[in-house]
Scaffold this motif. Sequence first.
Motif, PDB file in Angstrom:
ATOM      1  N   LYS A 196      40.810  33.912  42.692  1.00  0.00           N
ATOM      2  CA  LYS A 196      40.293  35.272  42.775  1.00  0.00           C
ATOM      3  C   LYS A 196      40.963  36.029  43.916  1.00  0.00           C
ATOM      4  O   LYS A 196      41.309  37.200  43.777  1.00  0.00           O
ATOM      5  CB  LYS A 196      38.780  35.260  42.975  1.00  0.00           C
ATOM      6  N   LYS A 197      41.142  35.355  45.026  1.00  0.00           N
ATOM      7  CA  LYS A 197      41.788  35.987  46.173  1.00  0.00           C
ATOM      8  C   LYS A 197      43.225  36.355  45.830  1.00  0.00           C
ATOM      9  O   LYS A 197      43.682  37.460  46.127  1.00  0.00           O
ATOM     10  CB  LYS A 197      41.755  35.062  47.383  1.00  0.00           C
TER      11      LYS A 197
ATOM     12  N   ARG B  33      43.258  39.406  43.620  1.00  0.00           N
ATOM     13  CA  ARG B  33      43.015  40.628  44.383  1.00  0.00           C
ATOM     14  C   ARG B  33      44.257  41.043  45.164  1.00  0.00           C
ATOM     15  O   ARG B  33      44.581  42.230  45.239  1.00  0.00           O
ATOM     16  CB  ARG B  33      41.836  40.431  45.345  1.00  0.00           C
TER      17      ARG B  33
ATOM     18  N   LYS C 214      46.708  42.611  42.710  1.00  0.00           N
ATOM     19  CA  LYS C 214      46.273  43.946  42.304  1.00  0.00           C
ATOM     20  C   LYS C 214      46.517  44.957  43.418  1.00  0.00           C
ATOM     21  O   LYS C 214      46.973  46.073  43.165  1.00  0.00           O
ATOM     22  CB  LYS C 214      44.794  43.943  41.920  1.00  0.00           C
TER      23      LYS C 214
END
Length: 117
Positions: free
Chosen positions: A9-10, A13, A16
Motif C-alpha cells: 500500500k505504501k 501511494r 501515485k
Amino acid sequence: MKLKNFGKKKQNRIEKLSAYRRRVIQCEKEFERSLARMRSVMTKIRNRPTAAVDEAKLLIEDIVEKLMCDDNVTLHLMNGKNEFEDIYFHSLNVAVIAMMIGRAKGYSAAQLKELSF
C-alpha cells in the motif's frame, strides 16, 4: 502478512504521488507556454486582429482539452508565481477558473470553449 500488505500500500501511494508530481510539472510547463501564447495574442490584437482571434481560439481549445483530461492538477497553477504577475497571468487565470467551474457544472468541451472565448 499485514506488514507485507502495508508495504504494498505504501509503495502504491508513493507511485501515485510520483505520477501526480509528474503531471503537475507537465501542467506547469504547459501553463508557461500558454502564457507565452497569450502574450503573442495580445501583441497581435491591434495590427492583426484576425490572426490574434484565431490564435486565441487555438489556445482555448488546447486548455479545454487538457482540462477535460485532468483537471485535478490545474488548480495547482493558480498560486501565482512572481514572474508571471501581470495582465497575461490574470487573464489566463480567469479563463482557466471559468473553465474549471464550467467543468464542475458538467459543461461539455464545446460549452467550455464558448464560456472562455
